[in-house]
Design a protein around this motif. Structure first.
Motif, PDB file in Angstrom:
ATOM      1  N   GLY A  98     -35.845 -72.087   6.705  1.00 30.38           N
ATOM      2  CA  GLY A  98     -37.138 -72.333   6.509  1.00 30.38           C
ATOM      3  C   GLY A  98     -37.627 -71.170   6.612  1.00 30.38           C
ATOM      4  N   GLY A  99     -39.035 -71.127   6.693  1.00 30.57           N
ATOM      5  CA  GLY A  99     -39.922 -69.883   6.535  1.00 30.57           C
ATOM      6  C   GLY A  99     -40.526 -69.880   5.213  1.00 30.57           C
ATOM      7  N   THR A 100     -41.532 -68.857   4.996  1.00 32.64           N
ATOM      8  CA  THR A 100     -42.155 -68.786   3.992  1.00 32.64           C
ATOM      9  C   THR A 100     -41.416 -68.657   2.556  1.00 32.64           C
ATOM     10  OG1 THR A 100     -42.678 -66.693   4.095  1.00 32.64           O
ATOM     11  CG2 THR A 100     -44.040 -67.943   5.304  1.00 32.64           C
ATOM     12  N   ARG A 101     -42.215 -68.864   1.517  1.00 27.21           N
ATOM     13  CA  ARG A 101     -41.537 -68.753   0.251  1.00 27.21           C
ATOM     14  C   ARG A 101     -41.328 -67.188  -0.151  1.00 27.21           C
ATOM     15  NH1 ARG A 101     -45.187 -71.980  -4.050  1.00 27.21           N
ATOM     16  NH2 ARG A 101     -44.737 -73.999  -2.918  1.00 27.21           N
ATOM     17  N   LYS A 102     -42.231 -66.424   0.551  1.00 23.68           N
ATOM     18  CA  LYS A 102     -41.931 -65.001   0.074  1.00 23.68           C
ATOM     19  C   LYS A 102     -40.909 -64.419   0.669  1.00 23.68           C
ATOM     20  CE  LYS A 102     -45.595 -62.391   0.384  1.00 23.68           C
ATOM     21  NZ  LYS A 102     -46.836 -61.386   0.833  1.00 23.68           N
ATOM     22  N   ARG A 104     -38.113 -66.461   1.495  1.00 26.13           N
ATOM     23  CA  ARG A 104     -36.753 -66.930   0.987  1.00 26.13           C
ATOM     24  C   ARG A 104     -36.563 -66.231  -0.341  1.00 26.13           C
ATOM     25  NH1 ARG A 104     -38.473 -72.584   2.379  1.00 26.13           N
ATOM     26  NH2 ARG A 104     -40.120 -72.261   0.654  1.00 26.13           N
ATOM     27  N   ARG A 105     -37.700 -65.797  -0.918  1.00 21.06           N
ATOM     28  CA  ARG A 105     -37.463 -65.057  -2.279  1.00 21.06           C
ATOM     29  C   ARG A 105     -36.992 -63.494  -1.881  1.00 21.06           C
ATOM     30  NH1 ARG A 105     -42.557 -64.879  -4.662  1.00 21.06           N
ATOM     31  NH2 ARG A 105     -42.422 -67.042  -4.923  1.00 21.06           N
ATOM     32  N   ALA A 106     -37.334 -62.776  -0.966  1.00 15.79           N
ATOM     33  CA  ALA A 106     -36.702 -61.704  -0.401  1.00 15.79           C
ATOM     34  C   ALA A 106     -35.386 -61.597  -0.070  1.00 15.79           C
ATOM     35  CB  ALA A 106     -37.768 -60.963   0.540  1.00 15.79           C
ATOM     36  N   ALA A 107     -34.901 -62.784   0.709  1.00 12.80           N
ATOM     37  CA  ALA A 107     -33.475 -63.109   1.187  1.00 12.80           C
ATOM     38  C   ALA A 107     -32.617 -63.125  -0.249  1.00 12.80           C
ATOM     39  CB  ALA A 107     -33.438 -64.193   1.929  1.00 12.80           C
ATOM     40  N   ARG A 108     -33.106 -64.002  -1.190  1.00 16.02           N
ATOM     41  CA  ARG A 108     -32.288 -64.093  -2.213  1.00 16.02           C
ATOM     42  C   ARG A 108     -32.093 -62.958  -3.132  1.00 16.02           C
ATOM     43  NH1 ARG A 108     -35.676 -68.046  -4.845  1.00 16.02           N
ATOM     44  NH2 ARG A 108     -35.823 -69.464  -3.126  1.00 16.02           N
ATOM     45  N   ALA A 109     -33.053 -62.116  -2.968  1.00 20.46           N
ATOM     46  CA  ALA A 109     -33.150 -60.879  -3.816  1.00 20.46           C
ATOM     47  C   ALA A 109     -32.152 -59.791  -3.077  1.00 20.46           C
ATOM     48  CB  ALA A 109     -34.476 -60.105  -3.974  1.00 20.46           C
ATOM     49  N   ALA A 110     -32.247 -59.986  -1.608  1.00 23.82           N
ATOM     50  CA  ALA A 110     -31.386 -59.012  -0.985  1.00 23.82           C
ATOM     51  C   ALA A 110     -29.811 -59.334  -1.132  1.00 23.82           C
ATOM     52  CB  ALA A 110     -31.553 -59.246   0.440  1.00 23.82           C
ATOM     53  N   LYS A 111     -29.593 -60.674  -1.548  1.00 26.09           N
ATOM     54  CA  LYS A 111     -28.217 -61.213  -1.697  1.00 26.09           C
ATOM     55  C   LYS A 111     -27.753 -60.668  -2.951  1.00 26.09           C
ATOM     56  CE  LYS A 111     -28.055 -65.237   1.181  1.00 26.09           C
ATOM     57  NZ  LYS A 111     -27.905 -66.610   1.268  1.00 26.09           N
ATOM     58  N   ARG A 112     -28.764 -60.691  -3.950  1.00 29.28           N
ATOM     59  CA  ARG A 112     -28.191 -60.137  -5.431  1.00 29.28           C
ATOM     60  C   ARG A 112     -27.729 -58.869  -5.485  1.00 29.28           C
ATOM     61  NH1 ARG A 112     -32.399 -63.749  -7.594  1.00 29.28           N
ATOM     62  NH2 ARG A 112     -33.747 -61.989  -7.103  1.00 29.28           N
ATOM     63  N   ASP A 113     -28.639 -57.975  -4.613  1.00 30.57           N
ATOM     64  CA  ASP A 113     -28.576 -56.530  -4.732  1.00 30.57           C
ATOM     65  C   ASP A 113     -27.513 -55.932  -3.761  1.00 30.57           C
ATOM     66  OD1 ASP A 113     -30.489 -56.529  -6.625  1.00 30.57           O
ATOM     67  OD2 ASP A 113     -32.313 -56.054  -5.176  1.00 30.57           O
ATOM     68  N   ALA A 114     -26.864 -56.937  -3.017  1.00 31.09           N
ATOM     69  CA  ALA A 114     -25.964 -56.500  -1.875  1.00 31.09           C
ATOM     70  C   ALA A 114     -24.956 -55.801  -2.426  1.00 31.09           C
ATOM     71  CB  ALA A 114     -25.594 -57.824  -1.080  1.00 31.09           C
ATOM     72  N   VAL A 115     -24.351 -56.121  -3.523  1.00 26.27           N
ATOM     73  CA  VAL A 115     -22.977 -55.471  -4.170  1.00 26.27           C
ATOM     74  C   VAL A 115     -23.378 -54.299  -5.002  1.00 26.27           C
ATOM     75  CG1 VAL A 115     -21.479 -56.071  -5.978  1.00 26.27           C
ATOM     76  CG2 VAL A 115     -22.146 -57.859  -4.434  1.00 26.27           C
ATOM     77  N   ALA A 116     -23.019 -53.354  -4.630  1.00 29.00           N
ATOM     78  CA  ALA A 116     -23.125 -51.982  -5.135  1.00 29.00           C
ATOM     79  C   ALA A 116     -22.652 -51.978  -6.694  1.00 29.00           C
ATOM     80  CB  ALA A 116     -22.531 -50.921  -4.444  1.00 29.00           C
ATOM     81  N   PRO A 117     -23.287 -51.146  -7.378  1.00 30.17           N
ATOM     82  CA  PRO A 117     -22.707 -51.234  -8.968  1.00 30.17           C
ATOM     83  C   PRO A 117     -21.289 -50.504  -9.017  1.00 30.17           C
ATOM     84  CG  PRO A 117     -24.862 -50.075  -8.785  1.00 30.17           C
ATOM     85  CD  PRO A 117     -24.607 -50.557  -7.578  1.00 30.17           C
ATOM     86  N   ALA A 118     -21.080 -49.524  -8.151  1.00 26.27           N
ATOM     87  CA  ALA A 118     -19.844 -48.835  -8.308  1.00 26.27           C
ATOM     88  C   ALA A 118     -18.830 -49.195  -7.372  1.00 26.27           C
ATOM     89  CB  ALA A 118     -20.058 -47.519  -8.278  1.00 26.27           C
ATOM     90  N   ALA A 119     -18.800 -50.339  -7.118  1.00 30.16           N
ATOM     91  CA  ALA A 119     -17.990 -50.901  -5.962  1.00 30.16           C
ATOM     92  C   ALA A 119     -16.504 -50.805  -5.997  1.00 30.16           C
ATOM     93  CB  ALA A 119     -18.219 -52.570  -5.731  1.00 30.16           C
ATOM     94  N   SER A 120     -16.027 -50.724  -7.326  1.00 30.06           N
ATOM     95  CA  SER A 120     -14.649 -50.324  -7.679  1.00 30.06           C
ATOM     96  C   SER A 120     -14.225 -48.942  -7.577  1.00 30.06           C
ATOM     97  CB  SER A 120     -14.328 -50.699  -8.955  1.00 30.06           C
ATOM     98  OG  SER A 120     -14.886 -50.288  -9.995  1.00 30.06           O
ATOM     99  N   ALA A 121     -15.202 -48.077  -7.231  1.00 30.84           N
ATOM    100  CA  ALA A 121     -15.013 -46.646  -7.161  1.00 30.84           C
ATOM    101  C   ALA A 121     -14.369 -46.346  -5.652  1.00 30.84           C
ATOM    102  CB  ALA A 121     -16.082 -45.885  -7.484  1.00 30.84           C
ATOM    103  N   PRO A 122     -13.264 -45.458  -5.327  1.00 30.03           N
ATOM    104  CA  PRO A 122     -13.079 -45.387  -4.178  1.00 30.03           C
ATOM    105  C   PRO A 122     -14.259 -44.663  -3.106  1.00 30.03           C
ATOM    106  CG  PRO A 122     -11.724 -43.981  -5.455  1.00 30.03           C
ATOM    107  CD  PRO A 122     -12.514 -44.649  -6.472  1.00 30.03           C
ATOM    108  N   SER A 123     -14.390 -45.245  -2.080  1.00 26.20           N
ATOM    109  CA  SER A 123     -15.355 -45.034  -1.194  1.00 26.20           C
ATOM    110  C   SER A 123     -15.119 -43.620  -0.402  1.00 26.20           C
ATOM    111  CB  SER A 123     -15.188 -45.870  -0.208  1.00 26.20           C
ATOM    112  OG  SER A 123     -14.285 -46.225   0.669  1.00 26.20           O
ATOM    113  N   LEU A 124     -14.039 -42.950  -0.307  1.00 28.83           N
ATOM    114  CA  LEU A 124     -13.947 -41.560   0.293  1.00 28.83           C
ATOM    115  C   LEU A 124     -13.874 -40.495  -0.830  1.00 28.83           C
ATOM    116  CD1 LEU A 124     -11.301 -42.570   3.009  1.00 28.83           C
ATOM    117  CD2 LEU A 124     -13.738 -42.345   3.302  1.00 28.83           C
TER     118      LEU A 124
END
Length: 159
Positions: A98-102, A104-124
């Motif tokens: 539940g909660g406001t529309r704003k 929920r929209r922010a939560a969906r955007a955060a889920k989409r942006d959670a994966v880094a574009p260079a995730a396959s590169a070594p982290s160290l």
């Protein structure tokens, strides 16, 4: 209301008498239990029996008697219960998404942006070790009674 009111004084005296009687009865049962050579259980019973007596001596029973027979105190408990129910209801609605529309929209955007574009590169960062090259031909099967690997490990450790 002060405790000079005779009805309140009587309520307090009844509560103190009941607590004292419970303490005396508990101590009597503890004595019988100790007589039967069950000392640990007797000590535990004595401890539980002394709690009401301690409450009487500290004045907690007087406070409880005033609270128990006060309509204002019971109304206060009702208000606290209503606040608790409202709190639980809002938490349940919030967990269901539940909660406001704003929000929920922010939560969906955060889920989409959670994966880094260079995730396959070594982290160290780049490694100084050379990459392992796969061998083309598989190793020949060693016989089960060949202990050369174990001997090499033992020699390496000086055993």
């Amino acid at each position: 209301m002060p405790l000079t009111d005779p009805a309140r004084r009587e309520d307090r005296m009844i509560a103190e008498t009941v607590c004292s009687a419970v303490a005396v009865a508990g101590l009597g049962i503890a004595a019988v239990t100790a007589y039967r050579k069950r000392f640990l259980a007797a000590a535990r019973l004595a401890a539980y029996s002394l709690v009401p007596l301690g409450l009487v001596m500290t004045g907690a029973v007087e406070w409880a008697a005033e609270t128990a027979f006060s309509p204002t105190a019971w109304a206060g408990f009702g208000v606290l219960g209503a606040a608790w129910l409202l709190f639980l209801t809002t938490r349940a609605v919030e967990r269901r998404g539940g909660g406001t529309r704003k929000e929920r929209r922010a939560a969906r955007a955060a889920k989409r942006d959670a994966v880094a574009p260079a995730a396959s590169a070594p982290s160290l960062g780049p490694s100084n070790r050379p990459a392992a090259r796969p061998t083309a031909e598989p190793r020949a099967a060693q016989p089960k009674d060949d202990f050369s690997d174990i001997e090499a490990i033992l020699k390496k450790h000086g055993i």
